[in-house]
Design an enzyme around this catalytic site. Structure first.
Site, PDB file in Angstrom:
ATOM      1  N   ASP A   7      12.816  -4.266   0.255  1.00 46.02           N
ATOM      2  CA  ASP A   7      12.516  -3.052   0.777  1.00 46.02           C
ATOM      3  C   ASP A   7      13.901  -2.321   1.085  1.00 46.02           C
ATOM      4  O   ASP A   7      13.820  -1.131   1.127  1.00 46.02           O
ATOM      5  CB  ASP A   7      11.353  -3.043   1.749  1.00 46.02           C
ATOM      6  N   GLN A  29       4.299  -5.407   3.905  1.00 46.71           N
ATOM      7  CA  GLN A  29       3.530  -4.227   3.809  1.00 46.71           C
ATOM      8  C   GLN A  29       3.360  -3.512   5.203  1.00 46.71           C
ATOM      9  O   GLN A  29       2.965  -4.056   6.082  1.00 46.71           O
ATOM     10  CB  GLN A  29       2.236  -4.565   3.306  1.00 46.71           C
ATOM     11  N   LYS A  59       1.481  -3.740  -6.621  1.00 46.32           N
ATOM     12  CA  LYS A  59       2.965  -4.645  -6.723  1.00 46.32           C
ATOM     13  C   LYS A  59       2.738  -6.031  -7.384  1.00 46.32           C
ATOM     14  O   LYS A  59       3.462  -6.298  -8.299  1.00 46.32           O
ATOM     15  CB  LYS A  59       3.499  -4.794  -5.201  1.00 46.32           C
TER      16      LYS A  59
HETATM   17  N1  GUN Z   1       4.009   1.207   3.098  1.00 48.29           N
HETATM   18  C1  GUN Z   1       4.160   2.399   2.439  1.00 48.29           C
HETATM   19  N2  GUN Z   1       5.138   2.258   1.561  1.00 48.29           N
HETATM   20  C2  GUN Z   1       5.538   1.174   1.836  1.00 48.29           C
HETATM   21  C3  GUN Z   1       6.870   0.708   1.215  1.00 48.29           C
HETATM   22  O1  GUN Z   1       7.516   1.042   0.209  1.00 48.29           O
HETATM   23  N3  GUN Z   1       7.254  -0.725   1.525  1.00 48.29           N
HETATM   24  C4  GUN Z   1       6.570  -1.491   2.721  1.00 48.29           C
HETATM   25  N4  GUN Z   1       6.796  -2.570   2.925  1.00 48.29           N
HETATM   26  N5  GUN Z   1       5.356  -0.941   3.158  1.00 48.29           N
HETATM   27  C5  GUN Z   1       4.997   0.346   2.827  1.00 48.29           C
END
Ligand code: GUN
Length: 282
Positions: free
Chosen positions: A120, A97, A53
């Site tokens: 998100d 996350q 990211k």
């Molecule tokens: N863990 C696995 N996929 C995601 C996601 O799309 N966002 C977040 N914040 N954590 C994750």
């Protein structure tokens, strides 16, 4: 024989568009959009996702930082960090996350993020807005699927759409987005009786259950569009989706590969949400 929906190429195209829009934003506002990523603990998969990211932000000119907290961080410390990020006008997007270490209430943490910075779109306000169709942000994976369909000239309108999986992050919002596009949506899950009877009726089949080789050629309709959201590892460590790709390739009209299908789109949609958050906040 199916057309391969090339998520890598489509993603690269969208990232180039975002980079240009970020350039315009910087010229107009004298600063770049900014994403703060919070990671608690040292789950190896999460570490990889977070690094990806950060790299993607960098590539399109979005500023980012990663706030790393130890695995024994308590909920109060995490909530006060989110409060600080919520009030910081230099931070446009906040992403915590998942998963969080046990002992921390994930729902409480996610819902503590200011909805206008919740890139998100996992917080309750954004979830409700998605369901009603009045949204700024879409959760990244379902949004990526919709963008793949759109850019491949595939419309869901009037089609039988079947989603396998009912998670809050993928299955449920995926069903909502397909409905918004006038698809007729069925959601299948682990308790569905005769799941293949449903999947065989699908014009568009989206699989998001995380079981390698679950969708086989006998379960799909001739000419169906197959979207594979699964990310699984074979016993040999190879990345694979939910769909028996080789088997379904001959029968489908279009199909996403794994890797190189939905995966690259997810972070691309995060970049799009961060830019949108920054534009909305100015
Ligand atoms: N863990 C696995 N996929 C995601 C996601 O799309 N966002 C977040 N914040 N954590 C994750």
């Amino acid at each position: 024989m199916a057309k391969i929906i090339d998520g890598k190429a489509i993603s690269a195209q969208i990232r180039a568009e975002i980079k240009e829009q970020v350039g315009t934003f910087c010229a107009e506002h004298g600063r770049a959009p900014f994403l703060s990523v919070v990671i608690v603990g040292d789950d190896p998969a999460s570490q990889v996702y977070v690094r990806n990211k950060e790299r993607a932000c960098n590539e399109v000119g979005i500023g980012s930082d990663v706030l790393r907290l130890p695995s024994d961080t308590d909920e109060e410390t995490l909530l006060s960090l989110i409060d600080r990020l919520n009030r910081d006008p230099g931070v446009n997007g906040i992403l915590v996350q998942l998963p969080l270490p046990s002992g921390i209430d994930e729902k409480k943490v996610i819902c503590a993020i200011d909805p206008s910075k919740d890139v998100d779109a996992f917080g309750y306000e954004n979830v409700g807005r998605i369901l009603t169709g009045d949204y700024d942000f879409l959760p990244c994976t379902p949004a990526g699927v919709m963008e793949l369909l759109k850019r491949s000239g595939i419309s869901a309108a009037g089609k039988d759409c079947v989603v396998i999986g009912r998670s809050n992050i993928v299955g449920k919002p995926m069903a909502a987005l397909l409905m918004h596009e006038n698809g007729t949506v069925t959601v299948c899950h682990s308790k569905t009786a005769d799941l293949p009877a449903h999947t065989r009726r699908a014009d568009i089949l989206v699989s998001a259950i995380g079981k390698a080789g679950f969708v086989t050629a006998d379960m799909i309709k001739e000419g169906a569009v197959i979207i594979d959201v699964g990310i699984n590892r074979t016993p040999e460590g190879k990345l694979t989706g939910d769909v028996d790709y080789e088997g379904c390739f001959e029968k489908a009209s279009a199909i996403t590969p794994v890797p190189g299908g939905v995966g690259p789109m997810t972070i691309t949609m995060l970049l799009k949400n961060t830019l949108k958050a920054a534009e909305k906040q100015i």
